[in-house]
Design a protein around this motif. Sequence first.
Motif, PDB file in Angstrom:
ATOM      1  N   LEU A 272       0.658  -1.032   0.046  1.00 18.23           N
ATOM      2  CA  LEU A 272      -0.032   0.256  -0.047  1.00 18.23           C
ATOM      3  C   LEU A 272       0.761   1.286  -0.153  1.00 18.23           C
ATOM      4  N   ASP A 273       1.791   1.227   0.959  1.00 22.20           N
ATOM      5  CA  ASP A 273       2.838   2.556   0.858  1.00 22.20           C
ATOM      6  C   ASP A 273       3.529   2.777  -0.376  1.00 22.20           C
ATOM      7  N   MET A 274       3.871   1.736  -0.974  1.00 22.21           N
ATOM      8  CA  MET A 274       4.606   2.063  -2.319  1.00 22.21           C
ATOM      9  C   MET A 274       3.625   2.303  -3.443  1.00 22.21           C
ATOM     10  N   CYS A 275       2.415   2.078  -3.476  1.00 24.02           N
ATOM     11  CA  CYS A 275       1.324   2.079  -4.342  1.00 24.02           C
ATOM     12  C   CYS A 275       1.105   3.499  -4.170  1.00 24.02           C
ATOM     13  N   CYS A 276       1.049   4.069  -2.758  1.00 27.11           N
ATOM     14  CA  CYS A 276       0.620   5.499  -2.649  1.00 27.11           C
ATOM     15  C   CYS A 276       1.740   6.290  -3.139  1.00 27.11           C
ATOM     16  N   SER A 277       3.046   6.048  -2.962  1.00 26.20           N
ATOM     17  CA  SER A 277       3.978   7.085  -3.342  1.00 26.20           C
ATOM     18  C   SER A 277       4.005   7.083  -4.978  1.00 26.20           C
ATOM     19  N   ALA A 278       3.961   5.761  -5.571  1.00 27.28           N
ATOM     20  CA  ALA A 278       3.994   5.400  -6.979  1.00 27.28           C
ATOM     21  C   ALA A 278       2.829   6.317  -7.702  1.00 27.28           C
ATOM     22  N   VAL A 279       1.482   6.461  -6.894  1.00 27.88           N
ATOM     23  CA  VAL A 279       0.315   7.291  -7.597  1.00 27.88           C
ATOM     24  C   VAL A 279       0.769   8.719  -7.373  1.00 27.88           C
ATOM     25  N   LYS A 280       1.312   9.068  -6.074  1.00 23.98           N
ATOM     26  CA  LYS A 280       1.598  10.471  -5.906  1.00 23.98           C
ATOM     27  C   LYS A 280       2.631  10.964  -6.966  1.00 23.98           C
TER      28      LYS A 280
ATOM     29  N   GLY B  26     -13.368  -6.121  -3.806  1.00 21.15           N
ATOM     30  CA  GLY B  26     -12.598  -7.242  -3.386  1.00 21.15           C
ATOM     31  C   GLY B  26     -11.742  -6.990  -2.450  1.00 21.15           C
ATOM     32  N   ASP B  27     -11.178  -8.287  -1.912  1.00 14.74           N
ATOM     33  CA  ASP B  27      -9.841  -8.046  -0.908  1.00 14.74           C
ATOM     34  C   ASP B  27      -8.694  -7.496  -1.553  1.00 14.74           C
ATOM     35  N   TYR B  28      -8.367  -7.663  -2.657  1.00 16.30           N
ATOM     36  CA  TYR B  28      -7.121  -7.378  -3.280  1.00 16.30           C
ATOM     37  C   TYR B  28      -7.273  -6.021  -4.066  1.00 16.30           C
ATOM     38  N   ASP B  29      -8.507  -5.544  -4.009  1.00 14.74           N
ATOM     39  CA  ASP B  29      -8.556  -4.336  -4.957  1.00 14.74           C
ATOM     40  C   ASP B  29      -8.408  -3.153  -3.959  1.00 14.74           C
ATOM     41  N   TYR B  30      -7.128  -2.609  -3.860  1.00 13.80           N
ATOM     42  CA  TYR B  30      -6.726  -1.574  -2.726  1.00 13.80           C
ATOM     43  C   TYR B  30      -6.779  -0.227  -3.311  1.00 13.80           C
ATOM     44  N   LEU B  31      -7.279   0.288  -4.494  1.00 16.39           N
ATOM     45  CA  LEU B  31      -7.104   1.503  -4.996  1.00 16.39           C
ATOM     46  C   LEU B  31      -7.962   2.436  -3.962  1.00 16.39           C
ATOM     47  N   PRO B  32      -9.201   1.974  -3.302  1.00 17.09           N
ATOM     48  CA  PRO B  32      -9.697   3.019  -2.570  1.00 17.09           C
ATOM     49  C   PRO B  32      -8.788   3.226  -1.339  1.00 17.09           C
ATOM     50  N   ALA B  33      -8.163   2.287  -1.032  1.00 16.54           N
ATOM     51  CA  ALA B  33      -7.346   2.476   0.448  1.00 16.54           C
ATOM     52  C   ALA B  33      -6.380   3.587  -0.040  1.00 16.54           C
TER      53      ALA B  33
END
Lengths: 421, 421
Positions: free
Chosen positions: B238-246, B264-271
């Motif tokens: 999640l942290d890496m996703c956030c910084s990648a998006v940002k 779904g459990d693996y769909d973490y974009l909302p987070a």
Amino acid sequence: MVERRTPIPVGEAVRNLMAYASFGLKEMVALELADGRYLAEDLAADHDIPSFDRSPYDGFAIRSEDTVRASKDHPITFEVTGTIGAGSVYRDQVGPFQAVRIMTGAEIPKSCDAVVMLELTRPFEEDGQAYIEIKRSFKHGDNISFQGEEARKGMILAKRGTYINPGIMALLATFGYSQVPVARKPVIGIIATGSELLDANEPLKPGKIRNSNTYMIPSQIQRAGGEAKYFGKLNDDLDMCCSAVKESLSHVDMLITTGGVSVGDYDYLPAVYEKLGAAVLFNKVAMRPGSVTTVAHLDNKLLFGLSGNPSACYVGFELFVRPIVRTYLFHGKPHLKKVKAILGESFPKPNPFMRFVRAKLTYDEGSLIVSPTGFDKSSAVSSLAEANALIVLQGGTRGYEKGTYVDVLLLEDHQGSEWPW
Amino acid sequence: MVERRTPIPVGEAVRNLMAYASFGLKEMVALELADGRYLAEDLAADHDIPSFDRSPYDGFAIRSEDTVRASKDHPITFEVTGTIGAGSVYRDQVGPFQAVRIMTGAEIPKSCDAVVMLELTRPFEEDGQAYIEIKRSFKHGDNISFQGEEARKGMILAKRGTYINPGIMALLATFGYSQVPVARKPVIGIIATGSELLDANEPLKPGKIRNSNTYMIPSQIQRAGGEAKYFGKLNDDLDMCCSAVKESLSHVDMLITTGGVSVGDYDYLPAVYEKLGAAVLFNKVAMRPGSVTTVAHLDNKLLFGLSGNPSACYVGFELFVRPIVRTYLFHGKPHLKKVKAILGESFPKPNPFMRFVRAKLTYDEGSLIVSPTGFDKSSAVSSLAEANALIVLQGGTRGYEKGTYVDVLLLEDHQGSEWPW
């Protein structure tokens, strides 16, 4: 002084010309560069789609036989024994009254035959074990996307010659075309003639006009699928013109000249063709605008002598150059797509020859309406701006009433027609 | 475990989104690079067209009054006193029964008021002097293209936001736009999510599928008028996703992610959105496919969370991303063009929600016919290949009979609609 020419019908001119049309060459490009190109080979499925039975929803994979007695009043409880994420494979046996959490797109476990959508379950936990309750029955195959249901391995999904649009890009990626066989773009030379021509950055001078054709034609070439190469303007010396045409031709697949094809004293392209020994296919077509359009053939390459008038030049390109380009790109329907539409405005002029009128096609409650885009003389540039079609008015007619069905050629279409006349 | 979301109607979603649409920036490009771009300013005529009275034909400029008595039986002879090539100006006085040879496009001498076409004259010579004979009379203004008859100086010939096609290129050249003010292309980032995704060059593996969206979307972006920038695939942290998006967002005008938006459990974009503090405009739309389409807003930029299913992703792009792109390009009608067409095949499925069906639009004797392009599940890639339109089926309907009029959105059109719902 005046050379007498015999005009031939448009259909005959196109037919003569198409005898010289040929397929071009194939080249491989990386998938990300294939967008907007044309397929040089049929696009075939290299595997079934889906390539395995998969879940179209987030939910639970189960054995349908375990749900036979489930109802609103008699929910049935399933033990959740695992989870399958998209891209992973579940190898354990799923037993009676067991369920596996499954994500959209994931493969169905071998022992399951139905998927229950997440929203239709009531999850709960007991002693650290997850369970779900189901309140209705499911049949064998419910909510499963079966292997091959979209496409079977080997199926042709797009023919060669197809324009590569977003959907084709998706198919190419799906079927592993990291390199794509595309049609090489034909390189088309352009030479302008005309001592009245100023360049776009020159101020206007008395008697002169700015040269618009050498900017318009590259855009038409690009839209047809080719690559333009501009060689500049010819001067008035016949020998220099001949060597310029000959030299330019050696660098391209075909050559367009604009202007210089009339029967006027200063229109010397006929002399150039003669001196070079080019075989003239035709030099007068029974059409308006563009009657002086000339096509010749030299060293196995086509020379297009388009009129210097912008609208005549435009029409000449679309009728004669475009089908040669699209054939080069392996397209089976290389001509402008012909459809019927209702004339939105009367066109009172008589048409001694077949006439092509720049027009805008619009839609009205499921019907196609076509209207001329303003002023219609062969020198008109302003009517080209909005045109997305050409109205075809048959020669020998006295004019057309609003509401009549007319033939229309579409300018921005990728489907094409086999033979429009 | 299951987040409950309230679906909003498509029209409401589009309306919410369009509150964040804005015009983009202007840049100047050389005329030869303007093809296929969008005008950032209205295109105005910088001079009359024609800019002088000119001859539309090869022939002779005369004074019409001298022909009053001409007839088949009484031909009138004119002395040929000079020649005017296109681009040159004739400054001498033309007297009674004098004629000047004039080429197509050349300026009419001040003292003449008609042109006789070459074919209607009989030339001859006497004592080294050229003459012509004319066998009919001509009126004032016959065969003259008058200054300004096509376009008047100052006239707006194309509005800003117009797609630059061959006709617009001709106008730009004619009016001296050697540099053209075009809309800067919005740069649109793409990030893929999904552990099931293989790249196009990877062999298939059990449970996996090849990633088609990241090749399809750049093609859709290009068609809409933007520029794509691919940032690769997100991993599961999640942290890496956030910084990648940002980080990605800082390099682009807007950002598209594919997948990861379901419940779904693996769909973490909302987070990710939550963690970054992005304002979610909507995360569920009452439509099929693409109901999970999510749009959020961060740092004055839009984040589009498109479904991972190819067809849902495709539809989500066209409905939500395209109008933002076209508005950026100054287009006044940024939405897909909506027309009515006759359904060519029955569509028996009930439509609890508004449904967008990939379809092919064809023409039959002036009528528009639209038929679904085969298989219609949101994961279907094969039906995208032929699609040039989307059929819109209203929610709450039971199915549609062949022959019914339906709404259709055109995918390959440059005109657009103001507001399609």
